[in-house]
Design a protein around this motif. Sequence first.
Motif, PDB file in Angstrom:
ATOM      1  N   ALA A   1      26.348   2.756   8.838  1.00  0.00           N
ATOM      2  CA  ALA A   1      24.937   2.819   9.089  1.00  0.00           C
ATOM      3  C   ALA A   1      24.273   3.006   8.004  1.00  0.00           C
ATOM      4  O   ALA A   1      23.809   3.527   6.362  1.00  0.00           O
ATOM      5  CB  ALA A   1      24.274   3.495  10.657  1.00  0.00           C
TER       6      ALA A   1
ATOM      7  N   GLN B   1      25.857   2.417  15.402  1.00  0.00           N
ATOM      8  CA  GLN B   1      24.250   2.279  14.789  1.00  0.00           C
ATOM      9  C   GLN B   1      24.890   0.855  13.532  1.00  0.00           C
ATOM     10  O   GLN B   1      23.407   0.376  13.265  1.00  0.00           O
ATOM     11  CB  GLN B   1      24.115   3.559  13.864  1.00  0.00           C
TER      12      GLN B   1
ATOM     13  N   SER C   1      21.653  -0.120  24.716  1.00  0.00           N
ATOM     14  CA  SER C   1      21.195   1.441  24.285  1.00  0.00           C
ATOM     15  C   SER C   1      21.531   2.438  24.213  1.00  0.00           C
ATOM     16  O   SER C   1      21.691   3.305  23.646  1.00  0.00           O
ATOM     17  CB  SER C   1      19.609   1.925  24.286  1.00  0.00           C
TER      18      SER C   1
ATOM     19  N   SER D   1      27.135   7.413  15.078  1.00  0.00           N
ATOM     20  CA  SER D   1      27.525   6.934  13.009  1.00  0.00           C
ATOM     21  C   SER D   1      27.535   5.655  13.292  1.00  0.00           C
ATOM     22  O   SER D   1      26.709   4.448  13.259  1.00  0.00           O
ATOM     23  CB  SER D   1      27.500   7.911  12.294  1.00  0.00           C
TER      24      SER D   1
END
Length: 457
Positions: free
Chosen positions: A173, A49, A76, A46
């Motif tokens: 996020a 992100q 990524s 989390s």
Amino acid sequence: MNKGKKLLSERFYLTWAGEQMSWTVRMTLKMRDAVDGNLLHQAVESTRQRYPYYQVKLGMRKDGNGTEYFVYEDNSAPWVVNEGERLVRLISPESNNHLLAFCWWEDSIAIDFFHCLTDGTGAYNILRTLLYEYACRQYDATLSRERISLPKGIHAERILTPEGMSIANVRVAGDIISPAEWEDPAAQPKPDNLHPFPVPERPRCINLTTQAKTAVNEAVETVNILFEEQEMMKYVSSGDTSPATLVSLLLTRAIAHLHPDVAEGVPMVALAVNQRPALGCPQAGQTMAGALRLTLNNEMRGMDLELQQTIFRGMVALQSNEDNVIESFWQTQNTQDMFEKVPTLEGRHQAMVKAFSVVLSAATACVSYVGKANLGAAEQYVCEMYTEAYTPYALTIEMSAVGGTFCISWMQRFADDTYLDAFLDELHQIGITYRISTRHPMTVAPIADYRKEGGMI
């Protein structure tokens, strides 16, 4: 988000760092309870992100003249979360080629990061998010995105009331991410009409790598020293000073005591300073740390502590003047521009390594304090916080303050405690009661050899 663009603010560490000088940092949170690894993995994901500008790997490019330079490229792959204290090699497959990684063991959570990615201020933002995400899962799903701000004498574990809370800027996020978090101040033109205050010429300083009163080791030991925040704040309030300035002064006093011969030089501390406010970029995620030089001049040696504090405050005020900080930032950029006359990254690295002795002669020791952690309402679940960082100096202090406790990580290359004992005696003389919690070989992550084109990811 700056990906694919030539890295500028990051160049100092990218040019200098190597396998023998990693310039990496480890920040460790000691929790009040055992860590749940599964929940931590979720919290890290989390957190990832929220920081797309830290989801990067290093890339190498060449300009039209064939001169090499670094860029950030998209990465990524997940951030690595390792169980146990084992260090993950950054900028390598071990870290999914990221410039940061996490680990956990027993009651501790740690973040390891390469200093070119960010500094302590940026890492604190990551830790605030991570701790909030973890505490929501482990303790309270309705946890507030606010920090603990308690009256003096009230400890964090007490029941909180609305009057004891204030905003902490815990990022999560889903936030709207301002470009101010990732735009590089070094990509902007240098301001015109700067008028920095003149700074007295620096005297020759004691070099502890060559002049120490005890043997100097290659290996670094970390000694973690704890004392109550209220004791420190009571003292600095009465002396109208700050924790970092006071610790810098006590350190120079300790060194001066061990080096009574002024012909050896004078003790000089490089005190880290956050350049963001002066540069007008308070949200910047890059490394925006500069250094003030605080010197216990020969004429100060016989003065009482109160007068020395006044002089040190003056040194801080003079050097941290906005135009002085801006000028210092651009001097660093100009120096890196000079290194770029060497067309290859490896050639620049070799040139900067040759300047190693110049850097060591610029200060006797280093002190760094980001400020109170202000980890949000989740800070009540943390009892201690430690920071370890690679440094070329024989003696470095990293300070943290969390949950009502000051944590000093004393990193030394000395074979015995000659300098540590002198510093602890200075703490004792001003009435601060301390305890040594742990000591161990310094723990910071290694980095891959990222300059060789064949080794680039």
